[in-house]
Design a protein around this motif. Structure first.
Motif, short mmCIF file in Angstrom:
data_model
loop_
_atom_site.label_atom_id
_atom_site.label_comp_id
_atom_site.label_asym_id
_atom_site.label_seq_id
_atom_site.Cartn_x
_atom_site.Cartn_y
_atom_site.Cartn_z
N ALA A 24 -2.29 -3.89 -1.68
CA ALA A 24 -0.76 -3.64 -1.34
C ALA A 24 -0.12 -3.13 -2.44
CB ALA A 24 -0.17 -4.89 -0.85
N ASP A 25 -0.42 -3.84 -3.68
CA ASP A 25 0.45 -3.45 -4.81
C ASP A 25 -0.04 -2.00 -5.35
OD1 ASP A 25 -2.07 -4.37 -5.74
OD2 ASP A 25 -1.61 -5.57 -7.36
N GLU A 26 -1.23 -1.96 -5.48
CA GLU A 26 -1.79 -0.29 -5.95
C GLU A 26 -1.48 0.69 -5.01
OE1 GLU A 26 -6.13 -0.28 -6.33
OE2 GLU A 26 -6.09 -2.56 -7.14
N VAL A 27 -1.47 0.19 -3.50
CA VAL A 27 -0.88 1.37 -2.57
C VAL A 27 0.45 1.64 -2.54
CG1 VAL A 27 -0.83 1.69 0.01
CG2 VAL A 27 -2.83 0.65 -0.70
N GLN A 28 1.35 0.75 -2.91
CA GLN A 28 2.81 0.76 -2.91
C GLN A 28 2.84 1.89 -4.40
OE1 GLN A 28 6.26 -0.74 -1.63
NE2 GLN A 28 4.60 0.44 -0.28
N GLU A 29 2.50 1.35 -5.50
CA GLU A 29 2.38 2.19 -6.64
C GLU A 29 2.06 3.57 -6.84
OE1 GLU A 29 4.14 1.61 -10.75
OE2 GLU A 29 4.26 0.43 -8.76
N LYS A 30 0.91 3.74 -6.06
CA LYS A 30 0.63 5.31 -5.76
C LYS A 30 1.44 6.09 -4.84
CE LYS A 30 -3.68 7.61 -4.11
NZ LYS A 30 -4.96 7.60 -3.44
N LEU A 31 1.93 5.40 -3.99
CA LEU A 31 2.81 6.10 -2.91
C LEU A 31 3.96 6.32 -3.55
CD1 LEU A 31 3.26 5.12 0.79
CD2 LEU A 31 5.12 5.32 -0.66
N LEU A 32 4.79 5.63 -4.49
CA LEU A 32 5.83 5.78 -5.17
C LEU A 32 5.87 7.07 -6.00
CD1 LEU A 32 9.00 5.40 -5.59
CD2 LEU A 32 8.20 3.66 -7.43
#
Length: 592
Positions: A24-32
């Motif tokens: 979840a943390d990696e997905v969120q950072e990549k999405l932003l």
């Protein structure tokens, strides 16, 4: 994102769910980072980022906003200016939020890939449910879905509700009916009929024809499902006649509905008609849903938030034999999460936020600050991201989307109840500043106060004064309606009884005329809300209400009359003091 990728491959869908939540943390950072890369050069973001594509610059410099912060840009796009004001992709439509701004729906920008994200979330729900209630792919689903009339912006962009957008999209209409979980009873033509009466009639008729094959019942909101039950109660005789004769009732004049239903009601079926007549003509409608659809295994509908008030009615009509499942957490601005424990009691439902839907941030709240004003400035330093939320704490959700909403407060108050892998789970607590809600309407205390302030002026010529008031959303009948308790005092002589009735009826419609666009649409067009009612109470009622609250531990120094009441004890006190009931004599004016 391929929204259709996991529409029926259950194991793959569940694996993808695990992959997203474990990272979840990696997905969120990549999405932003992707949002900033795409939208960083837009007029809105560039004035803060000034060419930077750095995530920390975004977090430090881009402000937290409410609707007023983005409305001028949305309005410019609605008037014909380029999407690049706020988004790096073309805005293809404006979605009408059920919230309101100055009496009109809020418009939310939407790009083409938003439909992929919504479809992705929809298609995760059934693999999850099927873990708890297996075999759902072996029969049909009766879901009552409806569209609303569309509008257009001045430049011709479609302006419609998010559900209307989805039902009219290729993602919904392109479904293959033979795919597991997609065998629905309602023809697309009936769903897309803008005449809600004809739409409901045809969808119910199809559901009755296939009654022995139906494994699940549902509607988006609990209120819509109960409206359907009420409609059935009034129309079952006609529906049975259609089935008995094998011919659609003459009141269905929509050509698309006629064509779609011709293959469903194609020949007489007197046996089925008699079965349904015996059930509907019985002495009680308790458990009617189980008796009409005996193989149904659960009911799907939103029964959280303001919809929780409809749970007792749904339990009555299902005789508490069918679980009530709220599967998704979504809004007009973005879809968010999924309920991984669909059989939980409605009061305990939590949603796991999926990190690929949008970029999430949260404003920490105390229990006393749920009414945080939309326009109140929130420092960036106060926000926490998805993985920083703490168990048991309350938050207001803030989102950033590809369509151009940046650090936007949608107004939902959530409580963190747990975690699934790294992704937090939240219980929906309430909508910020909403006092009354029955359907898509969301009336705040401020809106209610303004409406009553305007209406009470009608008392002035009769030397009468509105001393106190409160309200509640009455769902004891369908459709539900707003109830106002008024304590009126007379400065000089009393109003004659006949004149009093007329004046208070005029006050009812005056309140409704002042309420927002969404309320008036639900009342006048959708018929989802009944006429507003004023219940006149005896002199001294509100003083007794105050005495009771203080006796229960309240402070006389801090007591304020609650403008919306849900307490059974307080409602009982009000009810025993009612001396007159008055209803709006007509629908409020509604202009699409």
């Amino acid at each position: 994102m391929d929204g259709k990728k996991f529409e029926y491959k259950g194991e793959e869908a569940l694996k993808e769910l695990d992959r997203l939540t474990l990272k979840a943390d990696e997905v969120q950072e990549k999405l932003l980072k992707e949002i900033i890369t795409r939208n960083g050069e837009t007029e809105y973001l560039n004035k803060y980022l000034r060419g930077s594509k750095d995530v920390s610059t975004f977090r430090n410099l881009v402000p937290v906003i409410g609707y007023s912060g983005i409305k001028p840009y949305i309005q410019r796009i609605a008037n014909g200016e380029d999407s690049s004001l706020i988004s790096g992709h073309t805005i293809v439509e404006m979605l009408c939020s059920s919230g309101t701004s100055n009496g009109e729906p809020k418009l939310m920008p939407s790009i083409a890939e938003d439909l992929d994200r919504r479809t992705f979330l929809y298609n995760l729900t059934m693999p999850v449910v099927n873990q708890y209630i297996p075999g759902l792919d072996k029969g049909k689903a009766m879901y009552l879905n409806f569209v609303k009339a569309e509008m257009s912006t001045s430049c011709g962009l479609p302006a419609r509700s998010v559900l209307t957008s989805y039902y009219k999209s290729k993602h919904f209409r392109g479904r293959a009916r033979n795919i597991p979980f997609h065998d629905y009873t309602s023809p697309d033509q009936a769903i897309l009929c803008e005449d809600s009466t004809q739409s409901m009639y045809c969808q119910l008729l199809a559901g009755l024809v296939f009654r022995h094959q139906i494994l699940r019942l549902g509607a988006v909101f609990a209120s819509a499902l109960l409206r359907t039950v009420s409609f059935l109660e009034k129309n079952w005789v006609k529906l049975c006649n259609d089935i008995r004769k094998g011919k659609l009732d003459a009141s269905i004049t929509d050509p698309e509905c006629q064509l779609a239903m011709s293959s469903i009601v194609s020949q007489p079926n007197p046996g089925l008609a008699t079965e349904i007549e015996e059930i509907c003509g019985g002495s009680s409608w308790k458990g009617i849903l189980c008796r009409l659809w005996p193989k149904a295994k659960y009911i799907e509908a939103v029964v959280t938030g303001s919809m929780a008030q409809y749970v007792p009615s749904l339990e009555y009509y299902s005789d508490k034999k069918l679980p009530l499942c709220s599967l998704m957490y979504a809004s007009t601005e973005s879809f968010f999460g999924i309920n991984l424990n669909p059989l939980d009691d409605p009061s305990e439902v939590s949603f796991t936020l999926l990190p690929n839907m949008c970029y999430y941030e949260f404003i920490p709240l105390g229990e006393s600050s749920w009414s945080l004003d939309e326009e109140m400035e929130v420092p960036s330093s106060k926000l926490v991201d998805l993985l920083q939320v703490k168990l048991g704490c309350y938050y207001e959700i803030v989102i950033t989307t590809f369509a151009g909403l940046c650090r936007y407060r949608i107004g939902d108050v959530l409580k963190c109840t747990g975690f699934y892998n790294k992704a937090p789970q939240f219980k929906f607590i309430c909508r910020r500043n909403v006092a009354l809600s029955l359907d898509n309407d969301k009336t705040s205390e401020e809106d209610l106060h303004k409406s009553i302030t305007a209406a009470k002026k009608l008392l002035d010529p009769h030397n009468a004064i509105l001393l106190e008031y409160t309200s509640f959303a009455d769902t004891s009948s369908v459709p539900g309606h707003y109830v106002l308790y008024w304590e009126v005092v007379h400065v000089k002589s009393k109003i004659l009884h006949a004149s009093l009735a007329q004046v208070l009826e005029e006050c009812c419609i005056a309140v409704e005329e002042e309420l927002d666009y969404t309320y008036r649409r639900c009342r006048s067009h959708d018929k989802a809300i009944g006429p507003l009612e004023i219940r006149l109470v005896k002199t001294g009622t509100f003083e007794s209400l105050m005495d009771f609250c203080i006796s229960q531990g309240g402070s006389i120094n801090q007591y304020k009359t609650p403008r919306c009441i849900n307490s059974k004890a307080l409602l009982k006190m009000l009810e025993i003091n009612v001396k007159g009931r008055f209803f709006s004599p007509r629908d409020p004016i509604w202009i699409p």
